[in-house]
Design an enzyme around this catalytic site. Structure first.
Site, PDB file in Angstrom:
ATOM      1  N   HIS A  56      -3.886   5.771   3.602  1.00  0.00           N
ATOM      2  CA  HIS A  56      -4.621   4.568   3.194  1.00  0.00           C
ATOM      3  C   HIS A  56      -3.966   3.301   3.738  1.00  0.00           C
ATOM      4  O   HIS A  56      -4.644   2.413   4.274  1.00  0.00           O
ATOM      5  CB  HIS A  56      -4.694   4.525   1.670  1.00  0.00           C
ATOM      6  N   SER A  70     -11.361  -1.390  -0.078  1.00  0.00           N
ATOM      7  CA  SER A  70     -10.047  -1.344   0.581  1.00  0.00           C
ATOM      8  C   SER A  70     -10.136  -1.738   2.041  1.00  0.00           C
ATOM      9  O   SER A  70      -9.194  -2.298   2.602  1.00  0.00           O
ATOM     10  CB  SER A  70      -9.463   0.072   0.508  1.00  0.00           C
ATOM     11  N   ASP A 120       0.834  -1.203   0.000  1.00  0.00           N
ATOM     12  CA  ASP A 120       0.000   0.000   0.000  1.00  0.00           C
ATOM     13  C   ASP A 120       0.873   1.259   0.000  1.00  0.00           C
ATOM     14  O   ASP A 120       1.976   1.235  -0.539  1.00  0.00           O
ATOM     15  CB  ASP A 120      -0.937  -0.041   1.219  1.00  0.00           C
TER      16      ASP A 120
END
Length: 406
Positions: A192, A351, A161
Site C-alpha cells: 500500500h 488512498s 504508511d
C-alpha cells in the site's frame, strides 16, 4: 513556465481483474485492550510533563507490586509533542488508568484503537490520475500528462504508511528512509505504501516527478494503532520543522478509522506548526465527519472520483460531506508496488486519491511561493476545477488541477 508532456505507458499488472467497486462495510471502533492515549492540557510545560511521567511510573510500580499490572500492561510506551499538542500512549491496568484520568494535568484519556489503510479493491483499468488533473475537461483525445518542468524539485512528500519499496527504479533514488516505528526491515511487505508513494512522486506514475519521497513506516500490514500513526506524525513534524521545510513539504496519510479526537488534535497541531497534512476521506460511503483524520478541519481531506461514461463522478465508496475539501482520481490507478525493482499494481480507493493531492501540493510548492499550509490550501483550491463532479453529497465540488492550461 515550461510545460512537459508525459504519456503513460501501461505495463503488466500483478493483480486480478475486478469489475465492481463495493462500498467497504463501515468499521466500528476496534479498541485495543488496555492501551490508551492520554492528552495533556494545553499550556503544560516540559517540567510538568517530566514530573507527570515520573509520577505515572511510580503509580505503575506500586500497582505492579500489588499484582494489578501484568505483562500485557507494561506502562508508558510513546510520547508525542507536536507544536502545542502533548500526549503519550501506553498499556495500563484499570487502577493506574483511573489515577491518570484524575490527574489535574490530563485533558483526556481515550482507548487506543485501530486505523486502516484505505485501498478498496484492485482492477485492471488504464491509469488516468495525472492525466486527469492536468486537464480542465475529461481528456478524450489527449492521453498525456502536462506538467511544469520543475515537477516538485526541491519539495518533499512524507508518506505515512506501510513503508516504501525505495529500491524501485521509478523512484530514481528519490525515495529516502525517514523513520521506521517497528523492529522489522525498513521496507514495504504490504504494498500500500509503495503504491501511494508512486502516485505522489514516481517518474512514470507520479504527480511530482522530481520530489523527494520520505518513508514514514507506521504500519507493517493493513492496519495498526492510532498511537503508531501519531508517532509517525510527531516524527514528520519534527523533521520538517527541524529542516525548515514547511514551505516545501506535505504529509500524505492514506489511513482512516472511526473518529479519534487525539489523532485529530495531532493533525491540528501539525498544521499550526506550519506543516500541510493531506488525508484520505475513507472508503465507507458515509459522512467523512465520522472518520479520523478526515474529520480534522485543518487537514486537506480528499475524496475519490472516477471519469467513466464521459463524466466525473464521486466514487461510490468515497466518504463525503463538509469535511471533504477536494477530489482526485481514485479508481483504476496504476503505480509502483512491492516485491521487485519494477513491480506495479492497479488499485482503487481514497488512498489513491490523497497522494495525487499531496504530490500536487509538492508540485505547486516548487513553482509558487507557498510559505504555509494556508497558502498551499488556498492555491490548491484556487486552481481546482469547480462544479464538474456528480453526486458530491455535500462535499466541496472541487477536482484537483495542476494549472497546466490544458
Amino acid at each position: 513556465m515550461r510545460l512537459f508532456q508525459s504519456t503513460c505507458v501501461l505495463v503488466g499488472t500483478v493483480l486480478p481483474l475486478f469489475t465492481a467497486f463495493p462500498i467497504s462495510s463501515p468499521r466500528e471502533i476496534e479498541i485495543i485492550p488496555d492501551k490508551y492515549i492520554i492528552t495533556f492540557k494545553k499550556g503544560i510545560d516540559q517540567a510538568a510533563i517530566e514530573a507527570h511521567t515520573a509520577w505515572v511510573s511510580s503509580v505503575q510500580a506500586r500497582n505492579t507490586a500489588r499484582g494489578f499490572t501484568t505483562a500485557e500492561t507494561p506502562g508508558l510506551e510513546r510520547m508525542f509533542s507536536i507544536h502545542n499538542f502533548n500526549a503519550y500512549s501506553g498499556s495500563f491496568d484499570r487502577e493506574t488508568i483511573e489515577e491518570i484520568r484524575s490527574h489535574p494535568n490530563v485533558e483526556s484519556v481515550e482507548p487506543d484503537s485501530m486505523a486502516y489503510v484505505t485501498e478498496l479493491i484492485e482492477q485492471r483499468n488504464a491509469t488516468y490520475g495525472p492525466r486527469r488533473i492536468s486537464h480542465r475537461e475529461i481528456p478524450t483525445g489527449d492521453n498525456s500528462y502536462w506538467y511544469d518542468s520543475k515537477a516538485g524539485e526541491g519539495s518533499f512528500v512524507y508518506i505515512m504508511d506501510t513503508g516504501i519499496n525505495k529500491a524501485h527504479v521509478d523512484f530514481e533514488g528519490r525515495a529516502i528512509p525517514g523513520v521506521n516505528l517497528h523492529d522489522v526491515a525498513f521496507d514495504d511487505t504490504h504494498g500500500h505504501g509503495s503504491h501511494c508513494a508512486g502516485i505522489a512522486g514516481s517518474k512514470t506514475y507520479g504527480v511530482a516527478k522530481k520530489a523527494t519521497i520520505v518513508d514514514v513506516k507506521v504500519f507493517t500490514r493493513g492496519g495498526g494503532a492510532w498511537s503508531l500513526l501519531m508517532g509517525g506524525l510527531d516524527w514528520s513534524v519534527k523533521n520538517i520543522t527541524g529542516e525548515d521545510r514547511q514551505a516545501k513539504s506535505a504529509v500524505s496519510i492514506s489511513i482512516s478509522g472511526p473518529t479519534n479526537q487525539a489523532m485529530n488534535n495531532a493533525v491540528k497541531a501539525a498544521v499550526e506548526a506550519g506543516v500541510t497534512v493531506v488525508v484520505a476521506s475513507g472508503n465507507d460511503g458515509r459522512d467523512a465527519g465520522r472518520n479520523s483524520p478526515g474529520s480534522a478541519p485543518e487537514s486537506i481531506t480528499v475524496g475519490s472520483i472516477n471519469s467513466r461514461r464521459g463524466m466525473d463522478t464521486r466514487s461510490s465508496f468515497s466518504n463525503y460531506g463538509s469535511s471533504v475539501a477536494i477530489h482526485a482520481p481514485g479508481e483504476g490507478i496504476i503505480s509502483t508496488y512491492k516485491g521487485s525493482r519494477d513491480a506495479t499494481a492497479n488499485m482503487s480507493g481514497t488512498s489513491m486519491a490523497a497522494p495525487h493531492v499531496a504530490g500536487l501540493i509538492a508540485y505547486l510548492q516548487s513553482i509558487h511561493d507557498l510559505p504555509d499550509p494556508a497558502a498551499a490550501r488556498r492555491k490548491l483550491l484556487e486552481l481546482a476545477t469547480s462544479d464538474k463532479i456528480q453526486d458530491v453529497r455535500g462535499s466541496a465540488n472541487k477536482l484537483a488541477y495542476n494549472g497546466s492550461g490544458k
